[in-house]
Design an enzyme around this catalytic site. Structure first.
Site, mmCIF file in Angstrom:
data_model
loop_
_atom_site.group_PDB
_atom_site.id
_atom_site.type_symbol
_atom_site.label_atom_id
_atom_site.label_comp_id
_atom_site.label_asym_id
_atom_site.label_seq_id
_atom_site.Cartn_x
_atom_site.Cartn_y
_atom_site.Cartn_z
ATOM 1 N N SER A 236 -0.025 4.545 0.652
ATOM 2 C CA SER A 236 -0.255 5.430 1.799
ATOM 3 C C SER A 236 0.286 4.808 3.076
ATOM 4 O O SER A 236 0.883 5.504 3.925
ATOM 5 C CB SER A 236 -1.744 5.746 1.939
ATOM 6 O OG SER A 236 -2.512 4.580 2.150
ATOM 7 N N SER B 203 0.858 -1.184 0.000
ATOM 8 C CA SER B 203 0.000 0.000 0.000
ATOM 9 C C SER B 203 0.887 1.224 0.000
ATOM 10 O O SER B 203 1.815 1.321 0.816
ATOM 11 C CB SER B 203 -0.908 0.015 1.239
ATOM 12 O OG SER B 203 -1.418 1.321 1.477
#
Length: 354
Positions: free
Chosen positions: A98, A96
């Protein structure tokens, strides 16, 4: 000799952060070492034998499903400063953007990686493998993190299916750390503003359910990685400079969550689609802008061939902010703490991680 803490003294040390509005809870202490000789193997143990940690930190009374959790673990590769395991409402993504931006910021702020003024490089180990990090530190503040996006490619281009109560929907599918359905927001009547968030979630839920019912997807090396978990709403692409583009965007995580940010993997998926359509060149950048006017910048750095797939190499840049430092108490007598699969991995909150 230390005594085993009483149940009411069990606690977990956290640093809450956010990047682009997406809150990532970084677990810095309180979890015993997990079995597994790689970060991926540790993730699989957590998923299969201790999923109570994910549920504990993402459900009431400790959290909400819109958050993410990143557990710092020892890296298995000596080149990495630390490993991290990502937990979300949909399960355990292997990567991911973020969460990587938040984790990289947290290891700097926690002193696991000493800060160096200016630009510094180091590696972290995700379940997907090694991730190169470049941090920009100015006056002791982490101003930006640039991380590698996973190699991304288009699996399906402009397929169509009928979705009950919506009609015929055209979608493409990219892999960028998970399989993403990419849909044109304008065709579905959305402007991608904050007031549409609930309707966006309801619409995406129906589309993802329909896609999952119709077909599955297989990665060229990972094989079956489960049902399609993500949908990315794409706004019109605006060219703001010779090598810079901008687009409003919104990412949905099944079931039911519209991310606060546009997500790093969602941005990587957009770069893969723009490359597939011949709309972007190496060195070009795309800024995705969220419902909350936050953004990530993806840079298209090149392509390489993996079998029949042209794979896009890319980086994602964003900034994370520290929200809180806390120790949460886990009491097994609390009726709100329902899942007992967490207690066997709880230890001292002061035990070093990474």
């Amino acid at each position: 000799m230390s005594q085993t803490p009483r149940p009411q003294e069990l606690s977990i040390r956290l640093m809450d952060t956010h990047a682009g509005g997406d809150v990532s809870r970084i677990v810095l202490g309180g979890i015993t070492p997990l079995p597994g000789d790689t970060v991926r193997a540790q993730m699989e143990y957590l998923r299969d034998d201790a999923d109570g940690l994910r549920k504990l930190l993402l459900e009431e009374p400790y959290g909400i499903p819109e958050m993410s959790v990143d557990l710092i673990v020892p890296a298995s590769d000596a080149r990495a400063e630390a490993g991290y395991i990502i937990m979300e409402v949909m399960g355990y993504p292997i990567y991911s953007g973020s969460n990587t931006i938040c984790t990289a910021t947290a290891v700097l702020e926690a002193g696991l990686v000493p800060k160096q003024e200016g630009r510094q490089r180091f590696m972290l180990e995700a379940p997907a493998g090694l991730v190169q990090i470049e941090a920009l530190v100015e006056n002791g503040v982490v101003e930006a993190i640039t991380c590698e996006g996973l190699p991304s490619y288009i699996d399906t281009y402009k397929a169509s299916l009928h979705v009950p109560s919506i009609g015929d929907v055209t979608y493409s599918v990219a892999y960028s750390g998970g399989f993403y359905a990419l849909v044109d927001a304008t065709e579905l009547g959305f402007m991608l503003v904050a007031e549409e968030e609930r309707r966006l979630a309801e619409c995406a839920h129906k589309i993802v359910e329909a896609i999952q019912a119709e077909r599955g997807f297989s990665h060229y090396t990972l094989g079956d990685v489960g049902p399609l978990p993500f949908l990315h709403f794409m706004g019109p692409v605006e060219q703001v400079a010779d090598d810079f583009y901008r687009s409003r965007s919104a990412t949905y995580v099944h079931p039911g969550v519209i991310c606060r940010s546009t997500t790093g993997t969602g941005t990587s998926a957009r770069l893969a689609l723009m490359n597939h359509e011949g709309r972007i060149q190496p060195g070009d950048k795309l800024e995705t802008v969220s419902l909350r006017e936050t953004g990530f910048i993806g840079e298209f750095t090149g392509t390489h061939q993996e079998g029949t797939h042209q794979v896009v190499d890319n980086t994602i840049t964003g900034k994370a902010f520290v929200l809180a430092h806390s120790d949460i108490v886990v009491n097994p007598d609390d009726p709100m703490v329902r899942d007992g699969s967490v207690y066997h991995i709880l230890g001292s909150p002061d035990a070093p991680r990474g």
